[in-house]
Design an enzyme around this catalytic site. Structure first.
Site, PDB file in Angstrom:
ATOM      1  N   LYS A 135       6.200  -9.402  -7.965  1.00  0.00           N
ATOM      2  CA  LYS A 135       7.383 -10.203  -7.557  1.00  0.00           C
ATOM      3  C   LYS A 135       7.052 -11.601  -6.972  1.00  0.00           C
ATOM      4  O   LYS A 135       7.551 -12.838  -7.229  1.00  0.00           O
ATOM      5  CB  LYS A 135       8.162  -9.644  -6.228  1.00  0.00           C
ATOM      6  CG  LYS A 135       9.398 -10.037  -6.009  1.00  0.00           C
ATOM      7  CD  LYS A 135      10.117  -8.802  -5.360  1.00  0.00           C
ATOM      8  CE  LYS A 135       9.183  -8.287  -4.150  1.00  0.00           C
ATOM      9  NZ  LYS A 135       9.452  -8.812  -2.765  1.00  0.00           N
ATOM     10  N   ARG A 195      16.935  -7.308   3.525  1.00  0.00           N
ATOM     11  CA  ARG A 195      16.350  -5.837   3.190  1.00  0.00           C
ATOM     12  C   ARG A 195      17.397  -4.856   3.692  1.00  0.00           C
ATOM     13  O   ARG A 195      17.121  -3.323   3.338  1.00  0.00           O
ATOM     14  CB  ARG A 195      15.159  -5.583   4.297  1.00  0.00           C
ATOM     15  CG  ARG A 195      13.624  -6.294   3.691  1.00  0.00           C
ATOM     16  CD  ARG A 195      12.698  -5.588   4.294  1.00  0.00           C
ATOM     17  NE  ARG A 195      11.347  -6.434   4.285  1.00  0.00           N
ATOM     18  CZ  ARG A 195      10.486  -6.312   3.324  1.00  0.00           C
ATOM     19  NH1 ARG A 195      10.952  -5.868   2.103  1.00  0.00           N
ATOM     20  NH2 ARG A 195       9.623  -6.983   3.097  1.00  0.00           N
ATOM     21  N   ARG A 249      -7.027  -1.985  -8.545  1.00  0.00           N
ATOM     22  CA  ARG A 249      -7.293  -3.194  -8.057  1.00  0.00           C
ATOM     23  C   ARG A 249      -8.534  -3.158  -7.146  1.00  0.00           C
ATOM     24  O   ARG A 249      -8.753  -2.163  -6.195  1.00  0.00           O
ATOM     25  CB  ARG A 249      -6.034  -3.697  -7.084  1.00  0.00           C
ATOM     26  CG  ARG A 249      -6.110  -5.155  -6.610  1.00  0.00           C
ATOM     27  CD  ARG A 249      -4.597  -5.555  -6.523  1.00  0.00           C
ATOM     28  NE  ARG A 249      -4.082  -5.206  -5.271  1.00  0.00           N
ATOM     29  CZ  ARG A 249      -3.026  -5.749  -4.836  1.00  0.00           C
ATOM     30  NH1 ARG A 249      -2.322  -6.392  -5.263  1.00  0.00           N
ATOM     31  NH2 ARG A 249      -2.471  -5.067  -3.701  1.00  0.00           N
ATOM     32  N   ARG A 251      -8.825  -1.996  -1.180  1.00  0.00           N
ATOM     33  CA  ARG A 251      -7.896  -2.337   0.265  1.00  0.00           C
ATOM     34  C   ARG A 251      -7.178  -0.921   0.610  1.00  0.00           C
ATOM     35  O   ARG A 251      -6.820  -0.133  -0.351  1.00  0.00           O
ATOM     36  CB  ARG A 251      -6.763  -3.173  -0.031  1.00  0.00           C
ATOM     37  CG  ARG A 251      -7.476  -4.624  -0.187  1.00  0.00           C
ATOM     38  CD  ARG A 251      -6.441  -5.640  -0.315  1.00  0.00           C
ATOM     39  NE  ARG A 251      -5.125  -5.011  -0.290  1.00  0.00           N
ATOM     40  CZ  ARG A 251      -3.846  -5.631  -0.391  1.00  0.00           C
ATOM     41  NH1 ARG A 251      -3.870  -7.088  -0.362  1.00  0.00           N
ATOM     42  NH2 ARG A 251      -2.562  -4.966  -0.562  1.00  0.00           N
ATOM     43  N   ARG A 308       4.517   3.759   0.447  1.00  0.00           N
ATOM     44  CA  ARG A 308       5.275   2.299   0.563  1.00  0.00           C
ATOM     45  C   ARG A 308       6.371   2.304  -0.560  1.00  0.00           C
ATOM     46  O   ARG A 308       7.393   1.838  -0.180  1.00  0.00           O
ATOM     47  CB  ARG A 308       4.141   1.397   0.069  1.00  0.00           C
ATOM     48  CG  ARG A 308       3.449   0.693   1.387  1.00  0.00           C
ATOM     49  CD  ARG A 308       2.116   0.205   0.744  1.00  0.00           C
ATOM     50  NE  ARG A 308       2.278  -1.277  -0.078  1.00  0.00           N
ATOM     51  CZ  ARG A 308       1.287  -1.664  -0.709  1.00  0.00           C
ATOM     52  NH1 ARG A 308       0.145  -0.849  -1.110  1.00  0.00           N
ATOM     53  NH2 ARG A 308       1.576  -2.763  -1.378  1.00  0.00           N
TER      54      ARG A 308
END
Ligand SMILES: [Zn+2]
Length: 209
Positions: free
Chosen positions: A13, A88, A122, A155, A166
């Site tokens: 996004k 949100r 990642r 991370r 999440r």
């Protein structure tokens, strides 16, 4: 055009918002940036945000809405804006319709399996922060940054279990919002699984229609 971007973490996004912002010459406004700017400029609202974040609490709706209201009164938004990270909740969405009614809500839809692939692969350089992906953008030498020779690491929020948490939080929070905008015929859903350039082409076509 006044737009809201929705999409789960890892949907790309932010990248798409930057591309769209340039293409349409309208500012990309993320709530994260708004919070940081208010804190840095030590505004009245910023002082409150700082206090709340320091206590590890969520910034309440009324404060977030006040910051958005302030931002949407700036002269650079006269041709439109892209909001990212706001609204949100439905009360926030209702408030936004009062402040400055949104014209299109773009929902970047990406399956969980694709997000997991993107985020678990990642790797980030410890020294310079450059981002790699073990499959789609690997470094020349495994575990070592091409740019500076630093060590690459995962991370903590890119660990699979953290990503799943999440995603669940995002889906349960956003589902009512998606329905709310859908009922008002403001929602455009875009397949976000492709490469950024391809998703951007789909986006450009979608907002014309
Ligand atoms: Zn590096």
């Amino acid at each position: 055009m006044k737009m809201v971007f929705l999409g789960p973490p890892g949907a790309g996004k932010g990248t798409l918002a930057a591309m769209a912002s340039e293409h349409l010459s309208i500012p990309h406004i993320s709530t994260g940036d708004l919070f940081r700017a208010a804190i840095k400029n030590e505004t009245e609202l910023g002082k409150k945000v700082k206090e709340i974040l320091a206590e590890g609490r969520l910034v309440p709706d009324d404060l977030t809405i006040a910051l958005v209201r302030e931002r949407l009164a700036q002269p650079d938004v006269k041709n439109g804006w892209i909001l990212d990270g706001f609204p949100r909740t439905i009360p926030q969405a209702e408030a936004l319709q009062q402040i400055s009614p949104v014209e299109k809500v773009v929902n970047f839809d990406v399956e969980d399996s694709v997000i997991l692939f993107r985020l678990t692969g990642r790797r980030v350089c410890k020294s310079c922060g450059k981002i790699y992906h073990i499959v789609t953008m690997p470094p020349k030498n495994e575990g070592i940054c091409d740019a500076c020779g630093g060590a690459l690491y995962i991370r903590s929020d890119d660990q699979e279990s953290a990503i799943k948490t999440r995603l669940e939080a995002y889906r349960s929070l956003t589902a009512p919002l998606i329905q709310w905008y859908g009922e008002r015929s403001l929602l455009v859903t875009i397949d976000g699984a492709g490469k950024p350039d391809d998703v951007f082409q789909i986006f450009v076509k979608a907002i014309k229609g």
